[in-house]
Every structure is written in structure tokens, then in C-alpha cells.
Design a protein around this motif. Structure first.
Motif, PDB file in Angstrom:
ATOM      1  N   ALA A 221       0.806  -1.219   0.000  1.00 15.12           N
ATOM      2  CA  ALA A 221       0.000   0.000   0.000  1.00 15.12           C
ATOM      3  C   ALA A 221       0.842   1.274   0.000  1.00 15.12           C
ATOM      4  O   ALA A 221       0.288   2.378  -0.078  1.00 15.12           O
ATOM      5  CB  ALA A 221      -0.928   0.002   1.213  1.00 15.12           C
ATOM      6  N   ARG A 235      -3.418   5.511   2.429  1.00 13.99           N
ATOM      7  CA  ARG A 235      -3.095   4.175   1.943  1.00 13.99           C
ATOM      8  C   ARG A 235      -4.305   3.241   2.015  1.00 13.99           C
ATOM      9  O   ARG A 235      -5.111   3.311   2.949  1.00 13.99           O
ATOM     10  CB  ARG A 235      -1.925   3.591   2.740  1.00 13.99           C
ATOM     11  CG  ARG A 235      -0.625   4.303   2.436  1.00 13.99           C
ATOM     12  CD  ARG A 235       0.513   3.841   3.313  1.00 13.99           C
ATOM     13  NE  ARG A 235       1.695   4.675   3.084  1.00 13.99           N
ATOM     14  CZ  ARG A 235       2.793   4.652   3.826  1.00 13.99           C
ATOM     15  NH1 ARG A 235       2.858   3.814   4.846  1.00 13.99           N
ATOM     16  NH2 ARG A 235       3.804   5.442   3.548  1.00 13.99           N
ATOM     17  N   ASN A 236      -4.384   2.354   1.036  1.00 12.01           N
ATOM     18  CA  ASN A 236      -5.459   1.365   0.966  1.00 12.01           C
ATOM     19  C   ASN A 236      -5.133   0.204   1.906  1.00 12.01           C
ATOM     20  O   ASN A 236      -4.337  -0.673   1.573  1.00 12.01           O
ATOM     21  CB  ASN A 236      -5.603   0.869  -0.478  1.00 12.01           C
ATOM     22  CG  ASN A 236      -6.694  -0.178  -0.608  1.00 12.01           C
ATOM     23  OD1 ASN A 236      -7.379  -0.526   0.359  1.00 12.01           O
ATOM     24  ND2 ASN A 236      -6.872  -0.681  -1.816  1.00 12.01           N
TER      25      ASN A 236
END
Length: 389
Positions: A221, A235-236
Motif C-alpha cells: 500500500a 493508503r489502501n
């Protein structure tokens, strides 16, 4: 036996085979060359004729290579006579000399760069070409670096306990190099640290492994598909490896339960708190500040105090973070890496976009790599565009 299995097996056997040769009386540099020759021969011969005892095969071939090289050197004829009187190698003993090799490769007489290269070669089983590609330097340059390192430690006797802290710092240096080419140095550092946990029972070894796993689990990420850096809050988290996070947390909890806190355990605790937050807003910044206080007491590192200033800014507001940053400036007479970038971020959080834009631009000029420079430049451009609109 596939080529992939061959490579993994060879790399896992390399340190113990090298340790056996050294224990039999071989000079470290010559022994390491002989082991590398045996590895090349194994890659050639094993696919068609896999040995029943891979370790014993490597020991036998490496020992023969060492004796051949010794006989070829006329200045070592006396040594040759002594070696010829030694019994021929039989089955490989179960003794594992890996730990001694770790200490040898992390010898204080070596520079950090040399220690990392020698560790990857002697303990990690990587070729000079692989190490050179990972560090983006010519193979000849890396060969010289490794050769000098081997000469430096060739006369070192490991008759006293080694410094575990130095070994761990070398492994952490390997991890922080990240990856490039055909060798993922972060994954390699994790493999080596796992290996070390089997050789020595120490909570800081476990702490370092936990820290690596917790960082590595969130690696996917950290960058966008185009390679650009993604800020922490954006961030994912769906890309995080939850199984690796759970493993890291479990290892950390067991280490902390031994009540022998060290800096890697403290760093891992901070990483665990980040990993525990399902969203950026749920991050327990107050507890992170407390762990940074513990870490600062252990290391008194300016970098730790810089990261603490960021955490204070998140926990108590940007103004408090800037005050912590000012205290760092008073206590550290030398410039701290990324200090300007942190100041830019805190000034933006404090509602001062003009100062933040100027500092982002300055930080971009100081950035240690292209990805950070581009990220900081984009931050400055974003604030300048907002001011002009």
C-alpha cells in the motif's frame, strides 16, 4: 528437484557448509571462495543427478575445491602438507556454525556497507551478481567490496561472544534497502532473521523479526501503481497482508512478555499500533507517543525524536508537534534527515500553507531518492496551486 527448489536449498545450506570449512582450518576468504565454487557446481549437476545428502555433497565438493586451490599456491606447500594429513571429510556434522558467521560478517572492523554485502554473500548465499544488482552497482565494484571485507575478517577468531546488537543492525540495514532487480532484500532480511531466531534465543531478535513482518505486511500500500509514494493516511489498508500482521504481533507479544525491552521491540510495538488501526482515524496516536518516549529513552536518536514530533502532532495537534520539533532542533546540533519535510507537514496541519509550501520545496531538494523528491514536489505544487486559485 526444480531450479527454484535448488536455489532455496542452496541458500539455506550455504552458512553451515562455510562454517564447517572454517572449523576444519580453512581461511575464511578461501573457504568462502570454495563454497561459491561448490554452489556453481551444484546448480550444474543437481538437476540431472540430485544428491541424497545435499549438505554432505556441498561440504565434500567445497573441501576439494579448497584443497585444489591450496595446492595450486606454491607459497602454501607447508600448509598443504598439514591439510593432507587431516581426515577426509565424511558425512556433514549436525553442528550449525551459522551464528558465528553472523557475528563474523557484522564485525566492528567492517563498514556497514561491507558488513551487509558480506552477510548477503556468506550467510544469505547470494551471488556477487545478485548483490550488485540489488544495490544497483557494477558487479566488479561489489566484488571488490566483498573481497576487501573477506580479507578484513580472515584473521578474526570468534573465541568470544559476539555483539548481537551489531548483527541485528546489519540485518535491519539489509531490510531497509528494500528491493530491486532479481533480489528482494526486504524478503531476504526476513529470511535471515528467521534463521537467526533459531540460532539464538533473544527477545530483541524476535523484536526485529516482528518489526520486519509488520512493515513488510503493509508494503503493497505504500506506493501507487505508477511508483509514487502514498501518504500514510491515504493508503489502501485492504492491501495489507493480515496473516503476516498477525504473525508479527504474536512474535512481538511473546518478546515483550519476557520484560527485556529493546529498541526493536519498541519499534515493532509502534508498527503494531499502526497495523491495528482499520482506518487512519482510528490510529492510537497517544499510545504511539508513549512508545516513542520509551524508544527515545533507549536510543536518544534524533530520528526517533523527529518521528515522535510527528506522533505528537497527530495526538495533541500540529502546534504541539512543532514545539516538539523545536525541542529537537535545540538538542541536535546537526541536521536531521527529513526534518524539513516533517516541518512542512506540521505547518500545513497548523494552517500555514505558505510556510508549508516553501518547506516542501526545500525538502524536495534534500530528498534522498527520486520517489520522495517527486512526492514532496507534488505537495508544494498542490499548496501553491491552492494559493493562486
Amino acid at each position: 528437484m526444480t531450479s527454484q527448489v535448488n536455489e532455496l536449498l542452496l541458500r539455506s545450506l550455504t552458512p553451515s557448509v562455510l562454517g564447517i570449512l572454517v572449523r576444519r582450518g580453512a581461511d575464511f576468504a578461501a573457504a568462502e571462495d570454495a563454497v561459491q565454487d561448490a554452489l556453481v557446481e551444484a546448480v550444474r549437476a543437481w538437476p540431472a543427478d540430485p544428491p541424497r545428502d545435499p549438505k554432505g555433497w556441498l561440504v565434500t565438493v567445497a573441501w576439494r575445491r579448497f584443497l585444489d586451490a591450496t595446492r595450486a599456491d606454491s607459497s602454501r606447500r607447508r600448509r598443504e602438507d598439514r591439510l593432507d594429513e587431516m581426515p577426509a571429510p565424511g558425512p556433514a556434522p549436525a553442528v550449525d556454525d551459522t551464528l558465528q558467521l553472523y557475528f563474523l560478517c557484522a564485525h566492528p572492523s567492517l563498514t556497514p556497507a561491507a558488513a551487509v554485502a558480506l552477510t548477503l554473500r556468506a550467510v544469505g548465499g547470494l551471488t556477487t551478481r545478485q548483490i550488485a544488482h540489488a544495490y544497483l552497482v557494477p558487479e566488479a565494484t561489489m566484488a571488490q567490496r566483498i573481497s576487501r571485507a573477506k580479507r578484513t575478517v580472515s584473521g578474526v577468531r570468534l573465541d568470544r561472544p559476539g555483539d548481537v546488537a551489531t548483527v541485528l543492525r546489519v540485518l535491519y540495514l539489509v531490510f531497509n534497502e528494500g528491493y530491486s532487480g532479481d533480489v528482494d532484500l526486504a524478503a531476504e532480511a526476513i529470511r535471515l532473521t528467521r534463521q537467526l531466531t533459531h540460532a539464538i534465543d533473544h527477545p530483541e531478535v524476535a523484536g526485529l523479526l516482528a518489526l520486519m513482518l509488520l512493515h513488510h505486511a503493509r508494503r503493497a500500500a505504500r506506493t501507487a501503481p505508477d511508483g509514487s509514494l502514498v501518504p500514510l493516511a491515504e493508503r489502501n489498508r485492504g492491501l495489507w497482508d493480515t496473516r503476516t500482521i498477525a504473525e508479527g504481533v504474536g512474535i512481538l507479544q511473546a518478546a515483550l512478555a519476557r520484560d527485556r525491552l529493546g529498541e526493536f521491540q519498541a519499534q515493532a510495538a509502534i508498527a503494531a499500533l499502526h497495523a491495528d488501526a482499520r482506518t487512519a482515524e482510528e490510529t492510537d496516536w497517544v499510545q504511539i507517543v508513549e512508545w516513542y518516549d520509551e524508544l527515545a529513552a533507549l536510543t536518544d536518536s534524533p530520528v526517533v525524536r523527529l518521528n515522535r514530533a510527528v506522533a505528537v502532532g497527530e495526538a495533541d495537534g500540529a502546534r504541539a508537534g512543532l514545539a516538539a520539533l523545536a525541542a529537537l532542533d535545540d538538542s541536535s546540533p546537526t541536521p536531521v534527515p527529513r526534518r524539513t519535510a516533517v516541518a512542512a507537514y506540521l505547518h500545513e496541519r497548523d494552517g500555514d500553507p505558505d510556510t508549508a509550501a516553501r518547506l516542501y520545496t526545500e525538502a524536495a531538494r534534500q530528498a534522498p531518492n527520486l520517489a520522495e523528491r517527486d512526492h514532496l514536489t507534488r505537495q508544494a505544487a498542490r499548496l501553491n496551486a491552492g494559493r493562486d486559485s
